[in-house]
Design an enzyme around this catalytic site. Sequence first.
Site, short mmCIF file in Angstrom:
data_model
loop_
_atom_site.label_atom_id
_atom_site.label_comp_id
_atom_site.label_asym_id
_atom_site.label_seq_id
_atom_site.Cartn_x
_atom_site.Cartn_y
_atom_site.Cartn_z
N THR A 156 -5.60 1.69 -5.38
CA THR A 156 -5.17 0.29 -5.25
C THR A 156 -5.67 -0.56 -6.41
OG1 THR A 156 -5.03 0.40 -2.84
CG2 THR A 156 -5.35 -1.78 -3.82
N ASP B 123 1.21 -0.53 -5.00
CA ASP B 123 -0.04 -0.40 -5.75
C ASP B 123 -0.11 0.98 -6.40
OD1 ASP B 123 -0.37 0.96 -3.35
OD2 ASP B 123 -2.42 0.27 -3.00
N HIS C 277 -1.54 3.13 5.57
CA HIS C 277 -2.77 3.83 5.21
C HIS C 277 -3.32 4.49 6.47
CE1 HIS C 277 -6.82 4.59 3.71
NE2 HIS C 277 -6.52 4.09 2.53
N GLU D 96 0.82 -1.20 0.00
CA GLU D 96 0.00 0.00 0.00
C GLU D 96 0.87 1.26 0.00
OE1 GLU D 96 -2.88 2.70 0.02
OE2 GLU D 96 -3.44 0.58 0.03
#
Length: 640
Positions: free
Chosen positions: A328, A496, A446, A287
């Site tokens: 993503t 991503d 995140h 991420e």
Amino acid sequence: MKKFFNSRFGSIYLLYLIFISVSFLTRLVLFFYSFSQFSKSVWEIVKSVSTGLFFDTIAFGYFMIPFVLVTLLVPHKLAKKKIVKYITYTFYTIATVIIVYTAFAEYFFWDEFNVKFNFIAVDYLIYTSEVIGNIWESYNIPLLVVSIAAITGVIVWFVARKGWIGRALQSPEGFLVRLKTALILSIVPIIGLLFVTHRCSEISTNTYNKELAKNGVYSFFEAFKNNKLDYEQFYLIKDKKEAFTQLRSLMADSTIAYISPDVMNPVTKVSNTGEEKRYNVFLITVESLSGEYMNYIPSTSGITMPFMDSLANQSLFFTNLYATGTRTVRGLEAINLSIPPTPGTSIVRRSGNENLYSLGSIFKEKGYVNKFLYGGYGYFDNMNQFFSTNGFDIVDRSDLKPEEITFANVWGVCDQDIYKRSIQEADQSFAKGEPFLNFIMTTSNHRPYTFPSVGIDFPKSRKGGVMYTDYALAWLFNEVKNKPWFDNTIFIVVADHCGGSAGRAELPINEYQIPLVIYNPSNIPAQKVDKLCSQIDLTPTLLGILNWSYQSTFYGKDIMKMKQTEERAFIGNYQKLGYIKGNNLSILSPQQRFSFYQFDRYTGEEAIKESNEIMKDEAVTYYQTAEYMFVNGLNKIEKK
């Protein structure tokens, strides 16, 4: 002016002043919050503010429709009654709460994405539990509620103290007079519906100035309306047979052959000679892993990844690779389907996305056990449906037992927990003598940036997210180094998308640069590869390392075999489609627009240049055929 506000529509005029005042203050806050990014030219600022007022007026035109209808239809005798006054104040308060709440929401959205509401806000609206949970875990909600209530209370108190609403309700205007006013006011939403689009905000070459000119409410509904874009209606196109013919020329390679002379059949056969390798694969999609967090890209962020830097030095390391998007699902789409980004929402979330030529389908055909492992709930962004219908078995948060979860937040279990489960799955496959592909999607880097207790005080910020990401990766590689399947396993670490997506340019180059590391010390020599490429080239490169022959509809190429003249990359957001060659960037946009820039790879600075017709033609070919291929099912695997 006093007579103006004392008319029956006076409360609506007053609400308009509240609306544009709150919007102006919101713009002012955002301007100073991102002060260094804006163009400081007086003319640029004037354009942003004046265009912003225009969009605020159009947005309010839609917002006021129910108020105008009620004011028109409620007769004077009824309007004078106390109950109507109480009801009016109630709805006035609700309207003010919405206006103030939207201002706070715009600030937090800007804090995360550096833009006004866009397609991301529309996508997130579908997943209310994750989004509300993220907000709850990231911010001081009680303080926010109190702040919104206090600001609303002050505004409504001031309006009540002045008695404007009461005097407006007492105004004796007849129905015909009210009808005339209502018709005049209706001109605003009609103009907005017929003539206003987001093109009206294209008032600067600086993206921040353009975003500041937008109204959040208007932008949200515009994004909702355009979340699916008809390519042939909105973008430059050419004859489709001509486009597919040119695609064959652009894809020409000694290892690639089209299986049919029909140019509308995009299926190719990649042929490699020699023995096919049967390595296992750990494909870790991290991420928000920006390239600037590692040493190979100059950065002033102060964020570092010592383990990843060390791993890169022992790996096949691609240092000039770009993410195709800012979400993503775009990264997952690019890696699995090896296709340029299509406009609107990602293929991962579109209907008809099952049984496609993909990473999963090829590995499954080769006899591999494929697992998609995700720390969150895979219904988010339609990931479970996409992967399960394209060659993968699913392992997400719902499959983890309580004792397997040591830490989780709203987005999912911590990276170490999903890594532990991936190791278990690998052990089971190895015990059965089955080659495996574990495709892992992490969640820890995140917001709300919360992490397990591992003896390190990670800050609750992006820096903390990157620090924990690096820590968890180091933990993973330490755990697997003594596994019996380690030497026969390729480990891939890729992002991503980047940790940010905003910039002054239309498509800010430096917000798409990501690392790609392919690690197997027993079989893959360490090497830095600086060829220009993108996420869509990962799968063909992996298949080249495995020396496999296969059929596909991939647009990507094996980077290791890529000639200098073949180097290119694809980037985009849900509307703008970018094509990079060398230090040149061409962009296709709705309304058949095309723009061309030259850029600095490291600073991201861009300069507008005259149109490059060759790049323009190639960009149209790639993007038009990619969209046509998916929409018409040309990249579906025929059932045998």
